[in-house]
Scaffold this motif. Structure first.
Motif, PDB file in Angstrom:
ATOM      1  N   LYS A  79       0.827  -1.207   0.000  1.00 53.51           N
ATOM      2  CA  LYS A  79       0.000   0.000   0.000  1.00 53.51           C
ATOM      3  C   LYS A  79       0.864   1.261   0.000  1.00 53.51           C
ATOM      4  N   LYS A  80       1.954   1.242   0.748  1.00 54.51           N
ATOM      5  CA  LYS A  80       2.884   2.379   0.723  1.00 54.51           C
ATOM      6  C   LYS A  80       3.493   2.538  -0.663  1.00 54.51           C
ATOM      7  N   THR A  81       3.769   1.412  -1.312  1.00 58.53           N
ATOM      8  CA  THR A  81       4.308   1.451  -2.678  1.00 58.53           C
ATOM      9  C   THR A  81       3.322   2.133  -3.623  1.00 58.53           C
ATOM     10  N   PRO A 141      -1.300  11.128 -13.610  1.00 54.97           N
ATOM     11  CA  PRO A 141      -2.552  10.506 -14.066  1.00 54.97           C
ATOM     12  C   PRO A 141      -3.172   9.552 -13.046  1.00 54.97           C
ATOM     13  N   LEU A 142      -2.388   9.079 -12.068  1.00 56.91           N
ATOM     14  CA  LEU A 142      -2.932   8.208 -11.037  1.00 56.91           C
ATOM     15  C   LEU A 142      -3.696   8.989  -9.974  1.00 56.91           C
ATOM     16  N   ARG A 143      -3.591  10.303 -10.009  1.00 57.38           N
ATOM     17  CA  ARG A 143      -4.350  11.164  -9.078  1.00 57.38           C
ATOM     18  C   ARG A 143      -5.136  12.214  -9.874  1.00 57.38           C
ATOM     19  N   THR A 144      -5.763  11.747 -10.935  1.00 59.14           N
ATOM     20  CA  THR A 144      -6.542  12.598 -11.831  1.00 59.14           C
ATOM     21  C   THR A 144      -7.986  12.125 -11.879  1.00 59.14           C
ATOM     22  N   LEU A 145      -8.919  13.079 -11.836  1.00 59.34           N
ATOM     23  CA  LEU A 145     -10.331  12.808 -12.049  1.00 59.34           C
ATOM     24  C   LEU A 145     -10.774  13.478 -13.343  1.00 59.34           C
ATOM     25  N   TYR A 146     -11.878  12.996 -13.918  1.00 64.02           N
ATOM     26  CA  TYR A 146     -12.348  13.472 -15.224  1.00 64.02           C
ATOM     27  C   TYR A 146     -13.767  14.001 -15.068  1.00 64.02           C
ATOM     28  N   SER A 147     -13.973  15.240 -15.491  1.00 64.44           N
ATOM     29  CA  SER A 147     -15.251  15.889 -15.240  1.00 64.44           C
ATOM     30  C   SER A 147     -15.545  16.889 -16.356  1.00 64.44           C
ATOM     31  N   ILE A 148     -16.417  17.862 -16.062  1.00 66.79           N
ATOM     32  CA  ILE A 148     -16.813  18.902 -17.003  1.00 66.79           C
ATOM     33  C   ILE A 148     -16.316  20.239 -16.476  1.00 66.79           C
ATOM     34  N   LEU A 205      -7.173   2.985  -4.734  1.00 67.50           N
ATOM     35  CA  LEU A 205      -8.237   2.048  -4.388  1.00 67.50           C
ATOM     36  C   LEU A 205      -7.633   0.654  -4.246  1.00 67.50           C
ATOM     37  N   PHE A 206      -7.747   0.079  -3.056  1.00 66.93           N
ATOM     38  CA  PHE A 206      -7.169  -1.243  -2.800  1.00 66.93           C
ATOM     39  C   PHE A 206      -8.173  -2.080  -2.004  1.00 66.93           C
ATOM     40  N   GLU A 207      -8.386  -3.328  -2.461  1.00 68.55           N
ATOM     41  CA  GLU A 207      -9.312  -4.232  -1.796  1.00 68.55           C
ATOM     42  C   GLU A 207      -8.652  -5.596  -1.615  1.00 68.55           C
ATOM     43  N   GLU A 208      -9.107  -6.313  -0.616  1.00 73.83           N
ATOM     44  CA  GLU A 208      -8.721  -7.709  -0.420  1.00 73.83           C
ATOM     45  C   GLU A 208      -9.985  -8.550  -0.418  1.00 73.83           C
ATOM     46  N   ILE A 209      -9.994  -9.602  -1.218  1.00 73.13           N
ATOM     47  CA  ILE A 209     -11.177 -10.459  -1.339  1.00 73.13           C
ATOM     48  C   ILE A 209     -10.749 -11.915  -1.178  1.00 73.13           C
ATOM     49  N   LYS A 218     -15.333  10.930  -9.640  1.00 69.60           N
ATOM     50  CA  LYS A 218     -15.345  10.812  -8.180  1.00 69.60           C
ATOM     51  C   LYS A 218     -14.225   9.959  -7.615  1.00 69.60           C
ATOM     52  N   GLU A 219     -13.642   9.088  -8.408  1.00 71.55           N
ATOM     53  CA  GLU A 219     -12.639   8.170  -7.890  1.00 71.55           C
ATOM     54  C   GLU A 219     -11.540   7.955  -8.924  1.00 71.55           C
ATOM     55  N   PRO A 220     -10.350   7.566  -8.479  1.00 70.30           N
ATOM     56  CA  PRO A 220      -9.279   7.283  -9.437  1.00 70.30           C
ATOM     57  C   PRO A 220      -9.715   6.210 -10.428  1.00 70.30           C
ATOM     58  N   PRO A 221      -9.274   6.315 -11.674  1.00 68.63           N
ATOM     59  CA  PRO A 221      -9.715   5.354 -12.694  1.00 68.63           C
ATOM     60  C   PRO A 221      -8.922   4.056 -12.671  1.00 68.63           C
ATOM     61  N   MET A 222      -8.543   3.604 -11.488  1.00 70.32           N
ATOM     62  CA  MET A 222      -7.873   2.318 -11.361  1.00 70.32           C
ATOM     63  C   MET A 222      -8.087   1.784  -9.948  1.00 70.32           C
ATOM     64  N   ARG A 223      -8.127   0.461  -9.843  1.00 65.49           N
ATOM     65  CA  ARG A 223      -8.261  -0.167  -8.525  1.00 65.49           C
ATOM     66  C   ARG A 223      -7.417  -1.443  -8.488  1.00 65.49           C
ATOM     67  N   TRP A 224      -6.896  -1.716  -7.312  1.00 67.43           N
ATOM     68  CA  TRP A 224      -6.108  -2.921  -7.069  1.00 67.43           C
ATOM     69  C   TRP A 224      -6.916  -3.868  -6.188  1.00 67.43           C
ATOM     70  N   ILE A 225      -6.893  -5.143  -6.521  1.00 66.45           N
ATOM     71  CA  ILE A 225      -7.575  -6.148  -5.704  1.00 66.45           C
ATOM     72  C   ILE A 225      -6.638  -7.333  -5.500  1.00 66.45           C
TER      73      ILE A 225
END
Length: 381
Positions: A53-55, A65-72, A89-93, A119-126
Motif C-alpha cells: 500500500k505504501k508502494t 494521471p494516477l491522481r486525476t479525475l475526469y469531469s466537465i 483504491l485497494f481491496e482484499e477479497i 469521483k474516484e481514481p480510474p484504477m483499482r487494485w484487488i
C-alpha cells in the motif's frame, strides 16, 4: 503520511482527442465497461500488504494521471483535474476454495465494475486471497489514463519501490524525475493540431481515406447483433518457427521490414476471406516520442493501413507498393485516430466499430525500457 482531509486541485487540463473519445463512450455506455481492462498475476506468499500500500502511495504521487479525475469544466467541456493526492483504491477479497470457483469469471465480473471517473481514481487494485492456490493480484483500470507502455512503467516502479521499502531504514526512496509530464503532452498535442504540421498530417489522412466507405465483412456463421455487445473470445495458436524463418528470409530485405511483410500477408488473407478489394486495418502505435519514454499516461494512438487489392497482381508487386503505403502512414502516426472519423463517409452502423473493425497488433511487451529480464512470460497452454 499525509494529514490532509481532502485532496487539493493543482491543475485542470483539456482532454486529448484520444481521451475525449474514451470519455464520450463512458458517457454513452456507462455500465458496459467497454474500455476497462486489467492485468492479473500470481503473487508470492506472503506479500507485505502494508508495504504494498505504501508502494502504491509512492507511485501515485510520482505519476499525476494516477491522481486525476475526469469531469466537465466551466464551459461544459470534458476536462481532467489533477490533485495533489488521491488515495489508491485497494481491496482484499477471499475466494472460496470450491469446485465451482472460477477465477476467470470472478476477474471478468470485476472488470465490468463501473469507474466513476469524476469521483474516484480510474484504477483499482484487488488482492484475491486463495487457501490452496497462490494469491492473485489484479490491477483494473479505465483506459483513459493508461496504455500498455504505461502499465509496464508502473510495474517497473512498483518492483523497485516495493523492494526499497522492504529494506530496513530505507527512506526516502530516490527515483529520477521525468523531464516531461503527461500535462506537457496534452498541451503539445493540442498545439500540434493547430500547427502547419498538424494541417499537413490532416491533409494526408483526408487524401488517404478519400472515398473509403466499406465495412469489412468477414464470413461468419452467426448473424451480427443489431448493437455491439463487446462479448469476446480468444483463439491461441502458434506458427511453426521454421516456416516463419523461411518466409521472412525469402521476402524481407533492406527496405521490407518483418512488420510490413506480415501486415501485407494479413491484408491478403482478409482479401481471400472477404472478396473485398478495399480493406482497412487498424494499427495501434505507442503514440509517444523519446521525451515521454518514462511518462505514465494514455499516449497510445492507432492509424489506419488501407490497401486496394487486385487478384491479378503477384505478391512481390503488392508487397513493394504496400510497404510504401505503410511507411507513409507511419510517418503520419501522430495525428489522433478519433479525428479520422471526420474523413470517412461511411454510414454509422451501431453493430460495428467505426473506421476499422479489424486490427493487427505487433508488439513485444518485454522490450519496454530496455528490460534485462522478462516480467511477462507466455505459457505454452
Amino acid at each position: 503520511m499525509r494529514t490532509q482531509l481532502s485532496p487539493r486541485l493543482i491543475q485542470e487540463l483539456p482532454l486529448t482527442p484520444g481521451q475525449q473519445a474514451l470519455w464520450m463512450l463512458q458517457q454513452l455506455f456507462p455500465e458496459s465497461g467497454i474500455y476497462n481492462t486489467h492485468y492479473a498475476w500470481d503473487v508470492p506468499d506472503p506479500i507485505d500488504i502494508d508495504i504494498f500500500k505504501k508502494t502504491l502511495a509512492v507511485v501515485t504521487e510520482r505519476h499525476p494521471p494516477l491522481r486525476t479525475l475526469y469531469s466537465i469544466d466551466g464551459n461544459g467541456l470534458p476536462c481532467q483535474r489533477i490533485y495533489d493526492f488521491l488515495h489508491p483504491l485497494f481491496e482484499e477479497i477471499l475466494i472460496p476454495d470450491t469446485e465451482t470457483t472460477n477465477l476467470d469469471e470472478i476477474l471478468d465480473g470485476h472488470l465490468h465494475r463501473v469507474f466513476h471517473l469524476d469521483k474516484e481514481p480510474p484504477m483499482r487494485w484487488i488482492l484475491f486471497r486463495r487457501t490452496n492456490a497462490p494469491n492473485v493480484m489484479a490491477f483494473f483500470h479505465h483506459h483513459i489514463c493508461v496504455d500498455l507502455w504505461s502499465f509496464m512503467i508502473l510495474m517497473n516502479d512498483i518492483e523497485f519501490i516495493y523492494s526499497e521499502l522492504s529494506k530496513i531504514n530505507k527512506d526516502p526512496i530516490f527515483l529520477p524525475q521525468n523531464t516531461f509530464t503527461f500535462s506537457d503532452f496534452v498541451f503539445e498535442q493540442n498545439n500540434f493540431l493547430k500547427s502547419e504540421a498538424g494541417k499537413t498530417f490532416s491533409d494526408f489522412w483526408r487524401k488517404e481515406l478519400e472515398d473509403f466507405t466499406a465495412f469489412t465483412d468477414l464470413p461468419v456463421s452467426l448473424a451480427r447483433p443489431p448493437l455491439r455487445t463487446c462479448k469476446k473470445s480468444l483463439y491461441h495458436f502458434n506458427i511453426d518457427a521454421l516456416l516463419l524463418d523461411n518466409f521472412q528470409n525469402k521476402f524481407t530485405s533492406a527496405s521490407i521490414t518483418p512488420f510490413s511483410l506480415f501486415e501485407s500477408l494479413f491484408h491478403i488473407l482478409l482479401f481471400r476471406y472477404t472478396k473485398q478489394n478495399d480493406i482497412a486495418i487498424g494499427l495501434p502505435t505507442a503514440g509517444r516520442d523519446n521525451n515521454y519514454q518514462g511518462v505514465y499516461g494514455y499516449f497510445s494512438n492507432s492509424i489506419i493501413i488501407r490497401a486496394k487489392l487486385d487478384e491479378n497482381r503477384n505478391f512481390q508487386e503488392f508487397l513493394a507498393t504496400h510497404n510504401e503505403t505503410i511507411a507513409r502512414c507511419l510517418d503520419a502516426k501522430d495525428f489522433p485516430f478519433p479525428l479520422l472519423a471526420d474523413y470517412v463517409n461511411d454510414a454509422r452502423d451501431p453493430s460495428r466499430a467505426p473506421l476499422v473493425q479489424i486490427c493487427m497488433v505487433w508488439e513485444n511487451i518485454n522490450r519496454f525500457l530496455n528490460r534485462d529480464h522478462h516480467k511477462v512470460i507466455l505459457g505454452e497452454d
